[in-house]
Design an enzyme around this catalytic site. Sequence first.
Site, PDB file in Angstrom:
ATOM      1  N   LYS A  66       0.849  -1.206   0.000  1.00 37.91           N
ATOM      2  CA  LYS A  66       0.000   0.000   0.000  1.00 37.91           C
ATOM      3  C   LYS A  66       0.882   1.254   0.000  1.00 37.91           C
ATOM      4  CE  LYS A  66      -3.977   1.900   2.572  1.00 37.91           C
ATOM      5  NZ  LYS A  66      -4.905   1.686   3.702  1.00 37.91           N
ATOM      6  N   SER A  98     -10.030  -0.699   6.849  1.00 32.04           N
ATOM      7  CA  SER A  98      -9.444  -0.559   5.508  1.00 32.04           C
ATOM      8  C   SER A  98      -8.774  -1.794   4.925  1.00 32.04           C
ATOM      9  CB  SER A  98      -8.447   0.592   5.492  1.00 32.04           C
ATOM     10  OG  SER A  98      -9.157   1.788   5.359  1.00 32.04           O
ATOM     11  N   SER A 116      -9.826   1.669   2.730  1.00 35.77           N
ATOM     12  CA  SER A 116      -8.977   2.447   1.848  1.00 35.77           C
ATOM     13  C   SER A 116      -7.928   1.640   1.091  1.00 35.77           C
ATOM     14  CB  SER A 116      -8.283   3.535   2.665  1.00 35.77           C
ATOM     15  OG  SER A 116      -7.407   2.949   3.611  1.00 35.77           O
TER      16      SER A 116
HETATM   17  N1  GLN Z   1     -13.215   4.211   6.357  1.00 35.67           N
HETATM   18  C1  GLN Z   1     -12.528   4.471   7.595  1.00 35.67           C
HETATM   19  C2  GLN Z   1     -12.086   5.906   7.617  1.00 35.67           C
HETATM   20  O1  GLN Z   1     -12.295   6.557   6.627  1.00 35.67           O
HETATM   21  C3  GLN Z   1     -11.403   3.512   7.775  1.00 35.67           C
HETATM   22  C4  GLN Z   1     -10.163   3.897   7.095  1.00 35.67           C
HETATM   23  C5  GLN Z   1      -9.038   2.963   7.379  1.00 35.67           C
HETATM   24  O2  GLN Z   1      -9.212   1.910   7.994  1.00 35.67           O
HETATM   25  N2  GLN Z   1      -7.855   3.392   6.996  1.00 35.67           N
HETATM   26  O3  GLN Z   1     -11.537   6.395   8.569  1.00 35.67           O
END
Ligand code: GLN
EC number: 6.3.5.7
Length: 455
Positions: free
Chosen positions: A74, A173, A149
């Site tokens: 990532k 994410s 994400s």
């Molecule tokens: N969707 C969640 C957020 O926007 C989780 C994001 C993540 O786990 N990096 O904070």
Amino acid sequence: MKVIEKVEAIKQQEITATENLEQMYSTIEEKNDDINAFVQLDIEKARKTAEDIDKRIKNNEETGKLAGLVIGIKSNINVEDFIISAASPTLKNYYGSYNATVINRILDEDGVIIGLTNMDEFAAGSSTETSMYGPTNNPKAPGHIPGGSSGGSAAAIAANMCDITLGSDTGGSIRNPASHCGVMGFKPTYGMVSRQGLLDLAMSLDQIGPFANDTTGIGLMLNVICGYDPYDTTTINKQPEDFLKDTTNSTLEGQTIGVVKEFMDITDDKITSQINKSIDDMTSLGAEIKELSFEDINLGLPTYYLINYVEFFSATRKYDGRKYGERIEEVCGAEVARRIEIGSYISQKEFSGKYYNKALQARSLIRNEFNDLLNDVDVIAGPTVPKLPHKIGEEIETMDMYAYDVLTVLANITGIPASSMNSGLVDNIPVGLQLQAKPEDDHKILSTMSALENN
Ligand code: GLN
């Protein structure tokens, strides 16, 4: 072929590391224009690494646990000589000058890092649509979001572009895109894996973890990345046992699986009925099912987002344009701007009692209640995401986007391990089964996944 079988085949010279790499690379060449899972590649470097591994295998020299496997990372994890942008224009010219601890561990075990994957800007999202590189397409449900994400890391596995990828999970994410892309994703217990070299979203919630198409890929990578790191004082100072042992399990005899009523109630009916099929499978495998209730489910999202805003705001203060890239407020997208603005507001001293301290209190409450539930069962099973993924580009209200996370944030708030694996299809779109367990019970989750996989 399972990931572990491939490692063996490479060691036995039935296939070479180079052949594996070229196979993956040709898939990337063929599909990446459409999928946009990878945002940077370094094929020359990967080729050199693969050739070196093949040479050592030929000479009967030792090679590592990941020898010849193709790995994607990532874009918020530092890898030397790649641009570590977190998909934000803030860092579009920021070259990683060192390797994160997880990267050094992968390289020490002869993993072949081919490139970096797409993500939501600074990991703040659930759809991979907020990336400066454009959205990632879902290989299993074309035209739909892959989740986020870590959408690029999940899509890369779903499209067979590499063997294992790494993502990060702050509120879901890893699990959310694993669910939408029909692959396996694993968020270890907080502190199991070093975060040194990960660009923070919210440091008390962030955790790095793997994606793969089968449990042996997950187990292999956990064996490599888990463990104490003197550079990250939040890591647990205990060497975890072999995760590959969990991947040959084929029974749930003697296991109690908890099913939380409220998790099912807030989920779309079609998804719930698919998840019920997986729960029936667990019963057939010998598990006893116990119904549980978690009444404070509505506290999860507000608690998560308050903590996320405050910690993210603080983490972004270094992006003031002096040392790293651009001044974040000048170039970032709408979601990142929102978090900075609200984070700065609620971080003001006079409001801390009203918001942040309340969130910390709610966090303790959720942690205690959830741990109590986990005392009565081995694993909690349920849906990963309450809804199917939307179409790329569809207008989604902020609160509706946040609501995708309602079932995943609890594991980050409490620090427990959690995973997602494919349960089946609903309207031809993959739906994930989420498994959660007590802190440091990561093995129980993996062995449950294995029993279902080998079913
Ligand atoms: N969707 C969640 C957020 O926007 C989780 C994001 C993540 O786990 N990096 O904070």
